[in-house]
Design a protein around this motif. Sequence first.
Motif, PDB file in Angstrom:
ATOM      1  N   ILE A 123      33.383  54.845  26.113  1.00 49.79           N
ATOM      2  CA  ILE A 123      33.225  53.500  25.566  1.00 49.79           C
ATOM      3  C   ILE A 123      31.841  53.321  24.955  1.00 49.79           C
ATOM      4  O   ILE A 123      31.669  52.582  23.991  1.00 49.79           O
ATOM      5  N   ALA A 124      30.857  54.029  25.489  1.00 43.41           N
ATOM      6  CA  ALA A 124      29.474  53.873  25.016  1.00 43.41           C
ATOM      7  C   ALA A 124      29.328  54.238  23.541  1.00 43.41           C
ATOM      8  O   ALA A 124      28.564  53.594  22.824  1.00 43.41           O
ATOM      9  N   ARG A 125      30.046  55.246  23.104  1.00 47.40           N
ATOM     10  CA  ARG A 125      29.948  55.655  21.700  1.00 47.40           C
ATOM     11  C   ARG A 125      30.207  54.486  20.765  1.00 47.40           C
ATOM     12  O   ARG A 125      29.521  54.305  19.772  1.00 47.40           O
ATOM     13  N   GLU A 126      31.216  53.708  21.108  1.00 48.64           N
ATOM     14  CA  GLU A 126      31.593  52.600  20.223  1.00 48.64           C
ATOM     15  C   GLU A 126      30.521  51.519  20.178  1.00 48.64           C
ATOM     16  O   GLU A 126      30.109  51.085  19.110  1.00 48.64           O
ATOM     17  N   ASP A 163      31.160  39.533  24.219  1.00 46.17           N
ATOM     18  CA  ASP A 163      32.531  39.105  23.947  1.00 46.17           C
ATOM     19  C   ASP A 163      33.300  40.079  23.058  1.00 46.17           C
ATOM     20  O   ASP A 163      34.523  39.979  22.948  1.00 46.17           O
ATOM     21  N   VAL A 164      32.605  41.016  22.439  1.00 49.72           N
ATOM     22  CA  VAL A 164      33.263  42.090  21.693  1.00 49.72           C
ATOM     23  C   VAL A 164      33.431  43.324  22.589  1.00 49.72           C
ATOM     24  O   VAL A 164      34.496  43.933  22.638  1.00 49.72           O
ATOM     25  N   VAL A 165      32.376  43.680  23.322  1.00 47.50           N
ATOM     26  CA  VAL A 165      32.392  44.922  24.094  1.00 47.50           C
ATOM     27  C   VAL A 165      33.235  44.808  25.365  1.00 47.50           C
ATOM     28  O   VAL A 165      33.951  45.751  25.721  1.00 47.50           O
ATOM     29  N   ALA A 166      33.198  43.674  26.046  1.00 51.70           N
ATOM     30  CA  ALA A 166      33.951  43.534  27.304  1.00 51.70           C
ATOM     31  C   ALA A 166      35.457  43.795  27.120  1.00 51.70           C
ATOM     32  O   ALA A 166      36.042  44.547  27.907  1.00 51.70           O
ATOM     33  N   PRO A 167      36.096  43.239  26.102  1.00 54.61           N
ATOM     34  CA  PRO A 167      37.516  43.564  25.910  1.00 54.61           C
ATOM     35  C   PRO A 167      37.748  45.050  25.603  1.00 54.61           C
ATOM     36  O   PRO A 167      38.752  45.625  26.034  1.00 54.61           O
ATOM     37  N   LEU A 168      36.813  45.672  24.871  1.00 58.19           N
ATOM     38  CA  LEU A 168      36.931  47.111  24.616  1.00 58.19           C
ATOM     39  C   LEU A 168      36.851  47.887  25.927  1.00 58.19           C
ATOM     40  O   LEU A 168      37.609  48.845  26.139  1.00 58.19           O
ATOM     41  N   GLU A 202      39.554  50.833  30.303  1.00 52.29           N
ATOM     42  CA  GLU A 202      39.931  50.937  31.716  1.00 52.29           C
ATOM     43  C   GLU A 202      41.456  50.973  31.861  1.00 52.29           C
ATOM     44  O   GLU A 202      42.004  51.773  32.630  1.00 52.29           O
ATOM     45  N   ARG A 203      42.159  50.118  31.110  1.00 48.71           N
ATOM     46  CA  ARG A 203      43.630  50.105  31.168  1.00 48.71           C
ATOM     47  C   ARG A 203      44.206  51.456  30.761  1.00 48.71           C
ATOM     48  O   ARG A 203      45.129  51.966  31.397  1.00 48.71           O
ATOM     49  N   GLU A 204      43.643  52.039  29.701  1.00 51.09           N
ATOM     50  CA  GLU A 204      44.125  53.349  29.248  1.00 51.09           C
ATOM     51  C   GLU A 204      43.873  54.417  30.303  1.00 51.09           C
ATOM     52  O   GLU A 204      44.739  55.246  30.571  1.00 51.09           O
ATOM     53  N   LEU A 205      42.706  54.387  30.898  1.00 48.93           N
ATOM     54  CA  LEU A 205      42.354  55.365  31.928  1.00 48.93           C
ATOM     55  C   LEU A 205      43.266  55.213  33.138  1.00 48.93           C
ATOM     56  O   LEU A 205      43.840  56.196  33.627  1.00 48.93           O
ATOM     57  N   LEU A 206      43.428  53.990  33.613  1.00 52.25           N
ATOM     58  CA  LEU A 206      44.284  53.757  34.774  1.00 52.25           C
ATOM     59  C   LEU A 206      45.756  53.975  34.450  1.00 52.25           C
ATOM     60  O   LEU A 206      46.556  54.240  35.344  1.00 52.25           O
ATOM     61  N   GLY A 207      46.106  53.878  33.158  1.00 53.95           N
ATOM     62  CA  GLY A 207      47.478  54.125  32.735  1.00 53.95           C
ATOM     63  C   GLY A 207      47.929  55.561  32.985  1.00 53.95           C
ATOM     64  O   GLY A 207      49.128  55.844  32.997  1.00 53.95           O
TER      65      GLY A 207
END
Length: 146
Positions: free
Chosen positions: A28-31, A111-116, A121-126
């Motif tokens: 996520i940091a890259r983005e 407010d931009v980074v938190a949803p990312l 996290e959803r993808e990882l836990l998926g």
Amino acid sequence: MTDHEPLELERFLPYRLSILSNRVSQAIAREYQQRFDLTMTEWRVIAVLARFDGAGLSAREVAERTEMDKVAVSRALARLVAAKRVVRRTHDGDKRRSVLLLSAKGWKIHDVVAPLAREHERELLGRLDADERRMLQRVLDKLAPV
């Protein structure tokens, strides 16, 4: 013959957790580094200040809550204040104690980074099924209670 007993790093839990943490954080940091010229430490400071909005945390409290090195947090805060992403104010008129709050610019980034971050996290836990997610949560709660 030697009496040495080298660690098998690839099996050593602290090492594996560190590697996993680095991989997850870097993804996520890259983005946000590219979009906002924001370091990982700066993002964590923003996230903590957002989480405890209104409390007005001191630099020491930010370091404690992030469990990061005080010097690294201090540098991050200096950059964030200089970029007007964080505001430093005196605490209830006590000029000896300053508190830190997100500015409008800081909230905009949050407010931009938190949803990312949540999506990541959803993808990882998926990758885990429901039972694995529950077990992971239990293990994390045991090893690192919040």
